[in-house]
Every structure is written in structure tokens, then in C-alpha cells.
Design a protein around this motif. Structure first.
Motif, PDB file in Angstrom:
ATOM      1  N   SER A   1       6.532  10.557   4.761  1.00  0.00           N
ATOM      2  CA  SER A   1       4.923  10.632   5.390  1.00  0.00           C
ATOM      3  C   SER A   1       4.150   9.974   4.263  1.00  0.00           C
ATOM      4  O   SER A   1       4.461  10.156   3.117  1.00  0.00           O
ATOM      5  CB  SER A   1       4.586  11.903   5.645  1.00  0.00           C
ATOM      6  OG  SER A   1       4.685  12.636   4.125  1.00  0.00           O
ATOM      7  N   SER A   2       2.996   9.581   4.761  1.00  0.00           N
ATOM      8  CA  SER A   2       1.986   9.177   3.657  1.00  0.00           C
ATOM      9  C   SER A   2       1.461  10.321   3.051  1.00  0.00           C
ATOM     10  O   SER A   2       1.087  10.213   1.881  1.00  0.00           O
ATOM     11  CB  SER A   2       0.738   8.515   4.427  1.00  0.00           C
ATOM     12  OG  SER A   2       1.188   7.384   5.252  1.00  0.00           O
TER      13      SER A   2
ATOM     14  N   ASN B   1       1.149  10.588  -0.982  1.00  0.00           N
ATOM     15  CA  ASN B   1      -0.028  10.791  -1.742  1.00  0.00           C
ATOM     16  C   ASN B   1       0.160  12.082  -2.620  1.00  0.00           C
ATOM     17  O   ASN B   1      -0.239  12.084  -3.822  1.00  0.00           O
ATOM     18  CB  ASN B   1      -0.926  11.193  -0.536  1.00  0.00           C
ATOM     19  CG  ASN B   1      -2.623  11.363  -1.221  1.00  0.00           C
ATOM     20  OD1 ASN B   1      -2.902  10.725  -2.022  1.00  0.00           O
ATOM     21  ND2 ASN B   1      -3.205  12.482  -0.835  1.00  0.00           N
TER      22      ASN B   1
ATOM     23  N   SER C   1       0.704  -1.177  -0.110  1.00  0.00           N
ATOM     24  CA  SER C   1       0.242   0.105   0.037  1.00  0.00           C
ATOM     25  C   SER C   1       0.768   1.030   0.120  1.00  0.00           C
ATOM     26  O   SER C   1       2.000   1.156   0.248  1.00  0.00           O
ATOM     27  CB  SER C   1      -0.988   0.003   1.190  1.00  0.00           C
ATOM     28  OG  SER C   1      -0.145   0.236   2.428  1.00  0.00           O
ATOM     29  N   GLY C   2       0.455   2.209  -0.352  1.00  0.00           N
ATOM     30  CA  GLY C   2       1.066   3.607  -0.156  1.00  0.00           C
ATOM     31  C   GLY C   2       1.557   4.016   1.275  1.00  0.00           C
ATOM     32  O   GLY C   2       2.545   4.456   1.310  1.00  0.00           O
ATOM     33  N   ASN C   3       0.678   3.650   2.251  1.00  0.00           N
ATOM     34  CA  ASN C   3       1.061   3.979   3.495  1.00  0.00           C
ATOM     35  C   ASN C   3       2.256   3.295   3.918  1.00  0.00           C
ATOM     36  O   ASN C   3       3.008   3.491   4.673  1.00  0.00           O
ATOM     37  CB  ASN C   3      -0.121   3.382   4.674  1.00  0.00           C
ATOM     38  CG  ASN C   3      -1.194   4.800   4.438  1.00  0.00           C
ATOM     39  OD1 ASN C   3      -0.911   5.717   3.982  1.00  0.00           O
ATOM     40  ND2 ASN C   3      -2.574   4.365   4.781  1.00  0.00           N
ATOM     41  N   LYS C   4       2.132   1.568   3.468  1.00  0.00           N
ATOM     42  CA  LYS C   4       3.400   0.897   3.978  1.00  0.00           C
ATOM     43  C   LYS C   4       4.646   1.512   2.986  1.00  0.00           C
ATOM     44  O   LYS C   4       5.805   1.379   3.649  1.00  0.00           O
ATOM     45  CB  LYS C   4       2.957  -0.528   3.576  1.00  0.00           C
ATOM     46  CG  LYS C   4       2.142  -1.055   4.515  1.00  0.00           C
ATOM     47  CD  LYS C   4       1.829  -2.642   3.926  1.00  0.00           C
ATOM     48  CE  LYS C   4       0.805  -3.290   5.098  1.00  0.00           C
ATOM     49  NZ  LYS C   4      -0.005  -4.769   4.583  1.00  0.00           N
TER      50      LYS C   4
ATOM     51  N   ALA D   1       5.285   4.464   2.275  1.00  0.00           N
ATOM     52  CA  ALA D   1       5.770   5.610   3.109  1.00  0.00           C
ATOM     53  C   ALA D   1       6.711   5.108   4.328  1.00  0.00           C
ATOM     54  O   ALA D   1       7.740   5.881   4.561  1.00  0.00           O
ATOM     55  CB  ALA D   1       4.665   6.388   3.426  1.00  0.00           C
ATOM     56  N   ALA D   2       6.263   4.276   5.032  1.00  0.00           N
ATOM     57  CA  ALA D   2       6.969   3.584   6.016  1.00  0.00           C
ATOM     58  C   ALA D   2       8.437   2.933   5.649  1.00  0.00           C
ATOM     59  O   ALA D   2       9.454   3.437   6.089  1.00  0.00           O
ATOM     60  CB  ALA D   2       6.284   2.562   6.756  1.00  0.00           C
TER      61      ALA D   2
END
Length: 124
Positions: free
Chosen positions: A28-29, A33, A17-20, A22-23
Motif C-alpha cells: 500500500s501507499s 509512506n 513516485s512513492g505511489n508507483k 507501492a504498486a
């Protein structure tokens, strides 16, 4: 030619995912984005982390970033550099593959030679 956005999509799929992503990239998410929506562009540090995560040469992605962001009049220069880089990388791969096979071709005898970047650069 692939774009930075294409590499980001590959990385997001790999991460899940985009959030993962980012990590993984330690950003940052919101930054991821902005990059995905086209309202932002990754910095050099993020580009390097992205390349390493995908197993790509960071120099290639940095050149691609510059080619994409360059003014219309300078874009062909950056694109030309990117193509030269890709050609040099292909030659280096072929040379290293052939050189690594030499001991096998000689029945396991003989030293393996490693071509330095300086010698390779003089050939190109």
C-alpha cells in the motif's frame, strides 16, 4: 554504508513516485509512506521485492535490514555478516568473470568450468 531508506529512495526515483513504487512492490501507499517517514519498516517480503526491482541480491538487503533493526549490542554482529557477505559476493563475481574468460584466452577451446556454491564456500 547504504541504508534501506537509501535503497527505497533509489526505487522511488526509478518508479517515478512513492505511489508507483507501492504498486511495483505490491504494497500500500500508506505502507511506503510509513517506511519513508520512519514510522514503519518494510517486512521481509517487501525487502525481497525491493532488491529484485533494483537488481540487488535479496540476501544483502535482508542482512542490511537486520543490521539496522538489531539491538545495539547485536548490531556489530549483523554488520559483520553483511561485510562478509559483500566480500564473498565480490569474490564470486571475480571468479565467475575469470572462469568465463578462460575459453576466450584459450582461443575458444576448452570447457567452461562453473564453480558451485559449495566449492566457493569452502574457499571462503
Amino acid at each position: 554504508m547504504e541504508t534501506i531508506h537509501d535503497y527505497l529512495q533509489k526505487a522511488a526515483l526509478k518508479a517515478g513516485s512513492g505511489n508507483k513504487l507501492a504498486a511495483v512492490l505490491k504494497t500500500s501507499s500508506a505502507n511506503i509512506n510509513r517506511i519513508f517517514t520512519g514510522t514503519g519498516f518494510p517486512g521481509d517480503e517487501t525487502i525481497v521485492k525491493l532488491a529484485v526491482y533494483l537488481g540487488e541480491d535479496p540476501a544483502k538487503l535482508l542482512l542490511l535490514k537486520q543490521a539496522e533493526r538489531a539491538h545495539e549490542s547485536a548490531r556489530p554482529v549483523w554488520t559483520g555478516l553483511l561485510k562478509k557477505f559483500a566480500g564473498a559476493a565480490a569474490i564470486a563475481f571475480i571468479v565467475s568473470t575469470v572462469l568465463s574468460a578462460l575459453p576466450c584466452l584459450a582461443g575458444g577451446a576448452g570447457p567452461m568450468y562453473i564453480m558451485s556454491n559449495a566449492i566457493l564456500a569452502s574457499i571462503l
